[in-house]
Design an enzyme around this catalytic site. Structure first.
Site, short mmCIF file in Angstrom:
data_model
loop_
_atom_site.label_atom_id
_atom_site.label_comp_id
_atom_site.label_asym_id
_atom_site.label_seq_id
_atom_site.Cartn_x
_atom_site.Cartn_y
_atom_site.Cartn_z
N ASN A 150 0.79 -1.24 0.00
CA ASN A 150 0.00 0.00 0.00
C ASN A 150 0.82 1.29 0.00
O ASN A 150 0.36 2.28 -0.55
CB ASN A 150 -1.05 0.00 1.12
CG ASN A 150 -0.45 -0.11 2.48
OD1 ASN A 150 0.54 -0.81 2.67
ND2 ASN A 150 -1.01 0.57 3.45
N LYS A 173 11.94 -7.75 1.33
CA LYS A 173 10.97 -8.60 0.63
C LYS A 173 9.74 -7.74 0.38
O LYS A 173 8.85 -7.63 1.23
CB LYS A 173 10.63 -9.80 1.52
CG LYS A 173 10.29 -11.07 0.80
CD LYS A 173 9.18 -10.94 -0.22
CE LYS A 173 7.81 -11.14 0.36
NZ LYS A 173 6.70 -10.72 -0.52
N GLU A 176 4.56 -8.92 -3.42
CA GLU A 176 4.69 -9.50 -4.76
C GLU A 176 4.20 -8.54 -5.85
O GLU A 176 4.83 -8.37 -6.89
CB GLU A 176 3.88 -10.80 -4.81
CG GLU A 176 4.12 -11.62 -6.05
CD GLU A 176 3.21 -12.84 -6.11
OE1 GLU A 176 2.23 -12.90 -5.35
OE2 GLU A 176 3.48 -13.71 -6.95
N GLY A 226 2.05 -5.43 7.49
CA GLY A 226 1.10 -6.16 6.66
C GLY A 226 -0.11 -6.58 7.47
O GLY A 226 -0.41 -5.98 8.52
N GLY A 227 -0.77 -7.63 7.02
CA GLY A 227 -2.02 -8.06 7.66
C GLY A 227 -1.76 -8.77 8.99
O GLY A 227 -0.70 -9.35 9.23
N THR A 230 -1.02 -12.64 8.81
CA THR A 230 0.36 -12.94 8.41
C THR A 230 1.32 -12.60 9.54
O THR A 230 2.23 -13.39 9.85
CB THR A 230 0.76 -12.12 7.16
OG1 THR A 230 -0.31 -12.18 6.22
CG2 THR A 230 2.02 -12.64 6.53
N GLU A 248 3.89 -4.26 12.33
CA GLU A 248 2.96 -3.14 12.16
C GLU A 248 1.79 -3.71 11.38
O GLU A 248 1.91 -4.00 10.19
CB GLU A 248 3.70 -2.02 11.42
CG GLU A 248 3.13 -0.66 11.69
CD GLU A 248 2.00 -0.32 10.75
OE1 GLU A 248 0.85 -0.73 11.08
OE2 GLU A 248 2.23 0.29 9.73
N CYS A 282 -3.45 1.18 6.82
CA CYS A 282 -3.71 0.55 8.12
C CYS A 282 -4.31 1.55 9.09
O CYS A 282 -5.05 1.17 9.99
CB CYS A 282 -2.44 -0.07 8.68
SG CYS A 282 -1.09 1.09 8.76
N GLU A 383 -11.12 -5.53 9.46
CA GLU A 383 -10.45 -4.55 8.61
C GLU A 383 -10.83 -4.80 7.15
O GLU A 383 -10.68 -5.90 6.64
CB GLU A 383 -8.94 -4.65 8.78
CG GLU A 383 -8.21 -3.58 8.00
CD GLU A 383 -6.69 -3.62 8.20
OE1 GLU A 383 -6.12 -4.72 8.18
OE2 GLU A 383 -6.10 -2.53 8.36
N GLU A 460 8.18 1.75 15.46
CA GLU A 460 8.99 2.20 14.33
C GLU A 460 9.10 3.72 14.44
O GLU A 460 8.31 4.34 15.14
CB GLU A 460 8.31 1.85 13.00
CG GLU A 460 8.35 0.37 12.70
CD GLU A 460 8.14 0.08 11.22
OE1 GLU A 460 6.99 0.12 10.77
OE2 GLU A 460 9.15 -0.18 10.52
P1 ADP Z 1 -1.48 -7.43 2.71
O1 ADP Z 1 -2.86 -7.80 3.15
O2 ADP Z 1 -1.07 -6.02 2.95
O3 ADP Z 1 -1.08 -7.98 1.37
P2 ADP Z 1 0.13 -9.49 3.80
O4 ADP Z 1 0.30 -9.72 5.23
O5 ADP Z 1 -0.52 -10.54 2.99
O6 ADP Z 1 -0.63 -8.13 3.78
O7 ADP Z 1 1.49 -9.15 3.07
C1 ADP Z 1 2.47 -8.27 3.59
C2 ADP Z 1 3.83 -8.79 3.20
O8 ADP Z 1 4.04 -10.04 3.84
C3 ADP Z 1 4.02 -9.05 1.71
O9 ADP Z 1 5.34 -8.71 1.34
C4 ADP Z 1 3.77 -10.53 1.61
O10 ADP Z 1 4.37 -11.12 0.48
C5 ADP Z 1 4.43 -11.02 2.89
N1 ADP Z 1 3.96 -12.34 3.35
C6 ADP Z 1 2.75 -12.90 3.15
N2 ADP Z 1 2.70 -14.15 3.69
C7 ADP Z 1 3.91 -14.38 4.26
C8 ADP Z 1 4.50 -15.47 4.99
N3 ADP Z 1 3.83 -16.58 5.25
N4 ADP Z 1 5.78 -15.33 5.41
C9 ADP Z 1 6.46 -14.20 5.20
N5 ADP Z 1 5.98 -13.14 4.51
C10 ADP Z 1 4.72 -13.21 4.05
#
Ligand code: ADP
Length: 488
Positions: A150, A173, A176, A226-227, A230, A248, A282, A383, A460
């Site tokens: 985002n 990382k 994607e 991220g989420g 995850t 975060e 977020c 969310e 952070e």
């Molecule tokens: P969003 O809903 O913002 O896409 P995610 O949590 O899916 O949130 O993704 C945030 C980041 O975490 C991305 O870079 C995603 O590729 C990475 N990610 C998703 N799944 C995993 C995992 N199992 N292990 C490590 N990184 C992950």
């Protein structure tokens, strides 16, 4: 199209994983093709990072020399600002006005942590014997920086800058779907003098390479945005290694309008809080609580302005809302709106895709306002990460606080009132990491940022944000003239 190279241990080359395309969410055209990293790339990058961070051209830098590298990164970002903003617009479809601000924020972040790096002090602690006791900070080693789609370049800078300032190596990382700005940032780091191998940028699927990065024994800390699901999974993996994490995560932030608020400010603030970035934020203020005495006039003004927001071409500097990130994400938002209606909600604005021309080619959605839902409805609790605001009335402060805090999340909140005592009282009672009073979504790199409850772990930003990437070491220097007496 030849796949774009990625950065594995200082080498720019084709990743070993599947070839995929970065696409422009406004019309689904292809920005670039790239071959994702695979698990072998991950291993190579981490081993190279661990070797590079120990070499004297990185580990031996004096703080002002390391700061110099970060200042150069900041300058290079500024020199290439327009190009980076356009690249990011293509990568995630945000309006150009927003991506320009994110690039400026990334440059500011490197500048800030350069300053933090060269001014960070270590302490001599009060001695209780014949010694000099000190507390110093050492780099942790290889850091994993896992970022979402985002706010790409700003999220990556927020992790890379303090981690590099602290003397670590970093495996970035990126999400994607938004790899392009991170790859350019990797190039900029090299041009600025970060030795090869200290930074790798590995695009690809989180479940494959993100997972491999987190599990690798040489990775000593994960900083993740991220989420929540995850984040929780990563924390479990990290626990097995006893590795610290900064997470975060998600939010469902309340924004509260009291009856004495400056309504013009509040309407503008609430709109900005939820609909900027198309709600893909977020900290989006996605739950509106408005005092029942002003509910009707407030919602009328809010809805009129929501309907007038300029949704459209991200390239146009006047555009306020671009498309959502992917078709799939738009579907998930549509499902939530339908769920809200099924749960008894009433639409006041939006609730559909705009139609015609560009709108039919990209993942656009109208700013949406729903009302008439109980606080325990799923769309008041989960969310959505999109342009959907749920409005509820409240009568008194105690009931309001109960509802506002009745959430698994605890990221941010907004308060609109002219009564400073009430503002202070409510700000202290809200269970969140950031409170905005008579403003919203203002963020400064010099102010720490954190979430509580399911919104995250650790902080952070802030001058001491650099310490999140160092471990503290105690050193005692003996000053006694005679041997220690015990063995006498
Ligand atoms: P969003 O809903 O913002 O896409 P995610 O949590 O899916 O949130 O993704 C945030 C980041 O975490 C991305 O870079 C995603 O590729 C990475 N990610 C998703 N799944 C995993 C995992 N199992 N292990 C490590 N990184 C992950």
């Amino acid at each position: 199209m030849t796949p774009k190279p990625i950065c594995v241990g200082g080498e720019w080359r084709r990743g070993g994983g599947d070839v995929y395309a970065s696409r422009y969410p406004a019309d689904d055209s292809v920005n670039a093709e790239l071959a994702a990293a695979n698990v072998a790339d991950v291993e190579e990058a981490i081993e190279a990072a661990d070797a590079a961070r120990r070499r004297p051209d990185w580990s031996g830098l004096k703080p002002h020399e390391r700061a110099g590298v970060l200042y150069r990164i900041s300058s290079l970002i500024r020199e290439r600002a327009e190009e980076l903003a356009q690249l990011q617009r293509r990568d995630n479809g945000k309006p150009i006005s927003e991506t320009r601000a994110l690039v400026a924020s990334a440059a500011g972040t490197f500048q800030f942590f350069a300053a933090a790096c060269e001014t960070l002090e270590e302490t001599i602690t009060p001695a209780r014997g014949d010694y000099l006791s000190m507390s110093v900070h050492e780099p942790m080693g290889v850091i994993a920086a896992i970022t979402p789609w985002n706010s790409p370049i700003a999220s990556e800078a927020q992790k890379l800058a303090p981690a590099l300032a602290a003397g670590n190596a970093v495996i970035v990382k990126p999400a994607e779907v938004t790899p392009l700005a991170a790859l350019e940032l990797g190039r900029i780091c090299e041009q600025a003098g970060v030795p090869k191998g200290v930074v790798s940028v590995l695009p690809g699927k989180g479940s494959v390479i993100g997972d491999a990065i987190v599990k690798h024994p040489l990775v000593k800390k994960v900083s993740f945005t991220g989420g929540t699901m995850t984040g929780r999974a990563l924390a479990q993996l990290a626990a097995k290694k006893l590795m610290p994490v900064t997470l975060e995560l998600g939010g469902k932030s309340p924004t509260i309008v009291f009856e004495d608020a400056d309504l013009d400010h509040a309407v503008h603030g609430v709109l900005f809080g939820i609909f900027s970035s198309s709600g893909e934020s977020c900290i989006a203020g996605s739950r509106l609580f408005v005092h029942e005495s002003i509910r009707t006039p407030f919602l009328e003004r809010l809805v009129a302005k929501a309907n007038a927001l300029r949704v459209g071409d991200p390239e146009d500097p006047r555009t306020q809302m671009g498309p959502l990130i992917t078709a799939k994400h738009r579907e998930s938002i549509e499902n939530y709106v339908q769920l809200g209606l099924d749960e008894g909600g009433r639409l006041l604005a939006g609730g559909e895709r705009p139609r015609g021309d560009l709108f039919d080619r990209g993942w656009f959605y109208k700013p949406t306002v729903l009302t008439g839902l109980a606080n325990d409805a799923r769309i008041c609790q989960e969310e959505i990460f999109g342009p959907v605001l749920v409005a509820s009335p409240f009568r008194d402060e105690a009931a309001l606080l109960e509802q506002a805090n009745d959430s698994v999340f605890g990221l941010a909140a907004g308060i609109w009132t002219r009564d400073y005592k009430r503002a202070w009282r409510v700000a202290r009672a809200l269970e969140v990491g950031t409170v905005w009073i008579n403003t919203y979504k203002q963020l400064s790199i010099s102010t720490p940022f954190s979430g509580i409850k399911d919104s995250g772990v650790g902080i952070e930003k802030g001058r001491l944000g650099i310490l999140q990437y160092k471990h503290q070491k105690s050193v005692y220097l003996g000053l006694n003239e005679a041997p220690l007496p015990w063995a006498d």
